[in-house]
Design a protein around this motif. Structure first.
Motif, PDB file in Angstrom:
ATOM      1  N   ALA A  99     -45.578   8.014 -25.101  1.00  0.00           N
ATOM      2  CA  ALA A  99     -45.886   9.247 -25.841  1.00  0.00           C
ATOM      3  C   ALA A  99     -46.356  10.319 -24.858  1.00  0.00           C
ATOM      4  O   ALA A  99     -45.982  11.491 -24.961  1.00  0.00           O
ATOM      5  CB  ALA A  99     -46.946   8.965 -26.911  1.00  0.00           C
ATOM      6  N   CYS A 100     -47.175   9.911 -23.870  1.00  0.00           N
ATOM      7  CA  CYS A 100     -47.647  10.875 -22.857  1.00  0.00           C
ATOM      8  C   CYS A 100     -46.468  11.416 -22.046  1.00  0.00           C
ATOM      9  O   CYS A 100     -46.428  12.617 -21.734  1.00  0.00           O
ATOM     10  CB  CYS A 100     -48.638  10.214 -21.896  1.00  0.00           C
ATOM     11  N   ALA A 101     -45.516  10.545 -21.709  1.00  0.00           N
ATOM     12  CA  ALA A 101     -44.343  11.011 -20.948  1.00  0.00           C
ATOM     13  C   ALA A 101     -43.561  12.039 -21.770  1.00  0.00           C
ATOM     14  O   ALA A 101     -43.029  13.013 -21.227  1.00  0.00           O
ATOM     15  CB  ALA A 101     -43.451   9.823 -20.577  1.00  0.00           C
ATOM     16  N   GLU A 102     -43.521  11.834 -23.090  1.00  0.00           N
ATOM     17  CA  GLU A 102     -42.878  12.813 -23.977  1.00  0.00           C
ATOM     18  C   GLU A 102     -43.585  14.169 -23.845  1.00  0.00           C
ATOM     19  O   GLU A 102     -42.930  15.219 -23.793  1.00  0.00           O
ATOM     20  CB  GLU A 102     -42.960  12.354 -25.441  1.00  0.00           C
ATOM     21  N   THR A 119     -35.546  14.140 -24.023  1.00  0.00           N
ATOM     22  CA  THR A 119     -36.091  12.786 -24.006  1.00  0.00           C
ATOM     23  C   THR A 119     -35.287  11.920 -24.970  1.00  0.00           C
ATOM     24  O   THR A 119     -34.742  12.417 -25.961  1.00  0.00           O
ATOM     25  CB  THR A 119     -37.576  12.761 -24.397  1.00  0.00           C
ATOM     26  N   ALA A 120     -35.212  10.637 -24.664  1.00  0.00           N
ATOM     27  CA  ALA A 120     -34.402   9.716 -25.464  1.00  0.00           C
ATOM     28  C   ALA A 120     -35.270   8.535 -25.882  1.00  0.00           C
ATOM     29  O   ALA A 120     -35.925   7.908 -25.051  1.00  0.00           O
ATOM     30  CB  ALA A 120     -33.214   9.234 -24.643  1.00  0.00           C
ATOM     31  N   ARG A 121     -35.265   8.263 -27.183  1.00  0.00           N
ATOM     32  CA  ARG A 121     -36.100   7.206 -27.745  1.00  0.00           C
ATOM     33  C   ARG A 121     -35.203   6.135 -28.358  1.00  0.00           C
ATOM     34  O   ARG A 121     -34.486   6.404 -29.321  1.00  0.00           O
ATOM     35  CB  ARG A 121     -37.013   7.798 -28.829  1.00  0.00           C
ATOM     36  N   ALA A 122     -35.240   4.970 -27.764  1.00  0.00           N
ATOM     37  CA  ALA A 122     -34.464   3.842 -28.303  1.00  0.00           C
ATOM     38  C   ALA A 122     -35.333   2.609 -28.149  1.00  0.00           C
ATOM     39  O   ALA A 122     -36.316   2.630 -27.410  1.00  0.00           O
ATOM     40  CB  ALA A 122     -33.164   3.673 -27.539  1.00  0.00           C
ATOM     41  N   GLY A 123     -34.965   1.540 -28.817  1.00  0.00           N
ATOM     42  CA  GLY A 123     -35.821   0.374 -28.686  1.00  0.00           C
ATOM     43  C   GLY A 123     -35.090  -0.926 -28.839  1.00  0.00           C
ATOM     44  O   GLY A 123     -33.949  -0.965 -29.281  1.00  0.00           O
ATOM     45  N   ASN A 124     -35.784  -1.991 -28.445  1.00  0.00           N
ATOM     46  CA  ASN A 124     -35.278  -3.351 -28.625  1.00  0.00           C
ATOM     47  C   ASN A 124     -33.822  -3.485 -28.223  1.00  0.00           C
ATOM     48  O   ASN A 124     -32.962  -3.892 -28.987  1.00  0.00           O
ATOM     49  CB  ASN A 124     -35.529  -3.814 -30.058  1.00  0.00           C
ATOM     50  N   VAL A 125     -33.616  -3.081 -26.988  1.00  0.00           N
ATOM     51  CA  VAL A 125     -32.280  -3.077 -26.430  1.00  0.00           C
ATOM     52  C   VAL A 125     -31.976  -4.472 -25.897  1.00  0.00           C
ATOM     53  O   VAL A 125     -32.790  -5.045 -25.176  1.00  0.00           O
ATOM     54  CB  VAL A 125     -32.226  -2.026 -25.308  1.00  0.00           C
ATOM     55  N   ILE A 126     -30.824  -5.005 -26.273  1.00  0.00           N
ATOM     56  CA  ILE A 126     -30.471  -6.354 -25.841  1.00  0.00           C
ATOM     57  C   ILE A 126     -29.077  -6.350 -25.239  1.00  0.00           C
ATOM     58  O   ILE A 126     -28.281  -5.445 -25.480  1.00  0.00           O
ATOM     59  CB  ILE A 126     -30.577  -7.371 -27.008  1.00  0.00           C
ATOM     60  N   GLY A 127     -28.796  -7.377 -24.450  1.00  0.00           N
ATOM     61  CA  GLY A 127     -27.488  -7.472 -23.812  1.00  0.00           C
ATOM     62  C   GLY A 127     -27.534  -8.591 -22.793  1.00  0.00           C
ATOM     63  O   GLY A 127     -28.600  -9.148 -22.516  1.00  0.00           O
ATOM     64  N   PRO A 146     -45.306  12.493 -35.666  1.00  0.00           N
ATOM     65  CA  PRO A 146     -46.369  12.514 -34.655  1.00  0.00           C
ATOM     66  C   PRO A 146     -46.221  11.392 -33.631  1.00  0.00           C
ATOM     67  O   PRO A 146     -45.811  10.279 -33.960  1.00  0.00           O
ATOM     68  CB  PRO A 146     -47.648  12.300 -35.482  1.00  0.00           C
ATOM     69  N   LEU A 147     -46.546  11.730 -32.391  1.00  0.00           N
ATOM     70  CA  LEU A 147     -46.538  10.725 -31.328  1.00  0.00           C
ATOM     71  C   LEU A 147     -47.826   9.932 -31.384  1.00  0.00           C
ATOM     72  O   LEU A 147     -48.826  10.391 -31.931  1.00  0.00           O
ATOM     73  CB  LEU A 147     -46.395  11.410 -29.967  1.00  0.00           C
ATOM     74  N   ARG A 160     -34.307  18.641 -26.158  1.00  0.00           N
ATOM     75  CA  ARG A 160     -35.412  18.212 -27.016  1.00  0.00           C
ATOM     76  C   ARG A 160     -35.394  16.683 -27.110  1.00  0.00           C
ATOM     77  O   ARG A 160     -34.700  16.037 -26.322  1.00  0.00           O
ATOM     78  CB  ARG A 160     -35.300  18.863 -28.395  1.00  0.00           C
ATOM     79  N   ALA A 161     -36.121  16.143 -28.074  1.00  0.00           N
ATOM     80  CA  ALA A 161     -36.208  14.680 -28.202  1.00  0.00           C
ATOM     81  C   ALA A 161     -35.115  14.157 -29.132  1.00  0.00           C
ATOM     82  O   ALA A 161     -34.767  14.809 -30.121  1.00  0.00           O
ATOM     83  CB  ALA A 161     -37.577  14.305 -28.754  1.00  0.00           C
ATOM     84  N   TRP A 162     -34.607  12.951 -28.824  1.00  0.00           N
ATOM     85  CA  TRP A 162     -33.533  12.344 -29.618  1.00  0.00           C
ATOM     86  C   TRP A 162     -33.812  10.861 -29.851  1.00  0.00           C
ATOM     87  O   TRP A 162     -34.196  10.147 -28.928  1.00  0.00           O
ATOM     88  CB  TRP A 162     -32.193  12.458 -28.877  1.00  0.00           C
ATOM     89  N   ASN A 163     -33.537  10.419 -31.060  1.00  0.00           N
ATOM     90  CA  ASN A 163     -33.571   8.988 -31.377  1.00  0.00           C
ATOM     91  C   ASN A 163     -32.178   8.400 -31.220  1.00  0.00           C
ATOM     92  O   ASN A 163     -31.183   9.028 -31.637  1.00  0.00           O
ATOM     93  CB  ASN A 163     -33.962   8.764 -32.848  1.00  0.00           C
ATOM     94  N   PHE A 164     -32.110   7.179 -30.683  1.00  0.00           N
ATOM     95  CA  PHE A 164     -30.852   6.433 -30.629  1.00  0.00           C
ATOM     96  C   PHE A 164     -31.113   5.020 -31.138  1.00  0.00           C
ATOM     97  O   PHE A 164     -31.435   4.123 -30.362  1.00  0.00           O
ATOM     98  CB  PHE A 164     -30.300   6.394 -29.193  1.00  0.00           C
ATOM     99  N   GLY A 165     -31.040   4.858 -32.435  1.00  0.00           N
ATOM    100  CA  GLY A 165     -31.325   3.540 -33.024  1.00  0.00           C
ATOM    101  C   GLY A 165     -30.077   2.933 -33.625  1.00  0.00           C
ATOM    102  O   GLY A 165     -29.042   3.589 -33.756  1.00  0.00           O
ATOM    103  N   PRO A 166     -30.167   1.658 -34.020  1.00  0.00           N
ATOM    104  CA  PRO A 166     -29.010   0.974 -34.597  1.00  0.00           C
ATOM    105  C   PRO A 166     -28.766   1.379 -36.040  1.00  0.00           C
ATOM    106  O   PRO A 166     -29.564   2.095 -36.653  1.00  0.00           O
ATOM    107  CB  PRO A 166     -29.411  -0.494 -34.522  1.00  0.00           C
ATOM    108  N   ARG A 167     -27.640   0.864 -36.572  1.00  0.00           N
ATOM    109  CA  ARG A 167     -27.369   1.076 -38.003  1.00  0.00           C
ATOM    110  C   ARG A 167     -28.425   0.328 -38.807  1.00  0.00           C
ATOM    111  O   ARG A 167     -28.994  -0.659 -38.322  1.00  0.00           O
ATOM    112  CB  ARG A 167     -26.015   0.484 -38.366  1.00  0.00           C
TER     113      ARG A 167
END
Ligand SMILES: NC(=O)c1ccc[n+]([C@@H]2O[C@H](COP(=O)([O-])OP(=O)(O)OC[C@H]3O[C@@H](n4cnc5c(N)ncnc54)[C@H](O)[C@@H]3O)[C@@H](O)[C@H]2O)c1
Length: 353
Positions: free
Chosen positions: A166-169, A190-198, A154-155, A257-264
């Motif tokens: 969540a609304c943009a989703e 849609t692409a869901r990722a977080g805490n991106v650093i660089g 759930p969003l 559709r929606a996709w998660n892109f998280g770290p290991r």
């Protein structure tokens, strides 16, 4: 699946938010792939910025537009005629969303709506739209505090930023389901990722930016939630996912559709762990202190299950957290030494790709 240089060469691509941290890295990557690139943003969100340091604007057409302005977005699309759109323009700061909730919803929700509405009226041109939201779009589940979110969860969102994502989703899902034809309409994911650093992030409340500022000033880093576990990852990891997704979206509606892109899993670490590693790598006295009050409630543990992207898109989180931290320190050392940061940033992209 790999990033297909033939797909991107001479492809007309629009990146919204190209002046931001992720947008600047993505724009440099697309420029090196030979895309016919356009960007839409009102200007650089920070000073300094990677966008300015690396001369990102020099390799693309730019539209200085606000996504809240439907007419301006329409005009930019009419001129850029993109085949692929990567939508990253946003108000991305949780704390600012508590001070400016209306502007946050306007930029993040109305902005996404305006973009998709303009795409709807440019039939035949746009093949694929990737709307970048956030890992924060999921409803916190107090009974399962260590849950790794999967795309069907759930969003929600306890603060205006998270809720606006969540609304943009939901906006993207409605356009996909009822306004764009499945077979020949533009395809939206849609692409869901977080805490991106660089390297090169000077945003408000961003840990690396705070560390770089603290090292320059000699002051301690002020940390919001030192014990919080976050899905840290190098910015190039999710960006490679967005590129793979856009590529595949242009070929088949099955991935709309929606996709998660998280770290290991190993790379999900606490804020204090990250600071200790950065301090050891930077080799200059880095101290930190916990901020006491006035912080928004945040989940103690936030983790994503990215197995769908791994299985179906062939994506993987390429740079581990230890490698990510080394790359960040190298980037900031180069910047402080006055290196050509366009060349240096592109060299990191080449090393990644
Ligand atoms: N950095 C992260 O850790 C992270 C995590 C999850 C999601 N995201 C999402 O990724 C995207 C990019 O984030 P970022 O870290 O590069 O943020 P950023 O603040 O560095 O960049 C935001 C970009 O959006 C543009 N922008 C802001 N308001 C705009 C408006 N009204 N009209 C047009 N453009 C506008 C800015 O000029 C900038 O180019 C955002 O959608 C953000 O929510 C980022």
């Amino acid at each position: 699946m790999a990033i297909d240089a033939d797909f991107w060469a001479r492809r007309r691509v629009l990146v919204t938010g190209h002046t931001g941290f992720k947008g600047a890295w993505l724009s440099l990557w697309l420029q090196s792939l030979g895309a016919e690139l356009s960007g839409l943003a009102p200007g650089a969100p920070t000073r300094p910025s990677l966008y300015e340091l690396a001369g990102v604007g020099a390799g693309m057409s730019e539209y200085s537009a606000d996504v809240r302005d439907l007419g301006a977005v329409r005009e930019a699309l009419a001129r850029a005629r993109p085949e692929v759109i990567l939508h990253m323009a946003a108000q991305p700061i949780v704390r600012r969303s508590l001070v400016e909730p209306v502007a946050t919803y306007e930029v993040n929700v109305l902005g996404t709506l305006n973009l998709l509405e303009c795409v709807r009226h440019a039939p035949g041109e746009v093949q694929a739209v990737v709307v970048v939201t956030s890992d924060k779009c999921y409803a916190h589940q107090p009974e399962q505090p260590r849950r790794r979110f999967v795309e069907g969860d759930p969003l929600g969102g306890a603060d205006p930023y998270s809720s606006s994502k969540a609304c943009a989703e939901l906006v993207a899902a409605a356009y996909r389901s009822s306004l764009f034809a499945r077979d020949h309409g533009p395809r939206v994911a849609t692409a869901r990722a977080g805490n991106v650093i660089g390297g090169g992030d000077w945003g408000q409340d961003r840990l690396i930016a705070d560390v770089a500022r603290a090292i320059a000033s000699g002051d301690p880093v002020r940390v919001r939630n030192p014990g919080a576990v976050r899905p840290w990852q190098h910015v190039l990891n999710p960006l490679s996912g967005y590129l793979l997704l856009a590529q595949e979206l242009s070929r088949t509606a099955d991935v709309a559709r929606a996709w998660n892109f998280g770290p290991r899993e190993d790379d999900e670490q606490t804020v204090s762990w990250l600071l200790a590693r950065l301090s050891a790598l930077w080799g200059e006295g880095l101290s930190w202190e916990a901020e006491e009050a006035g912080n928004p409630p945040e989940a103690a543990h936030l983790a994503l299950d990215s197995s769908a992207a791994e299985r179906e898109l062939g994506w993987r989180s390429h740079w581990s957290l230890p490698e990510t931290l080394e790359r960040i320190v190298q980037w900031h050392r180069a910047e402080r030494a006055g290196a050509d940061m366009r060349a240096f940033t592109v060299s990191q992209i080449e090393a990644f790709a």
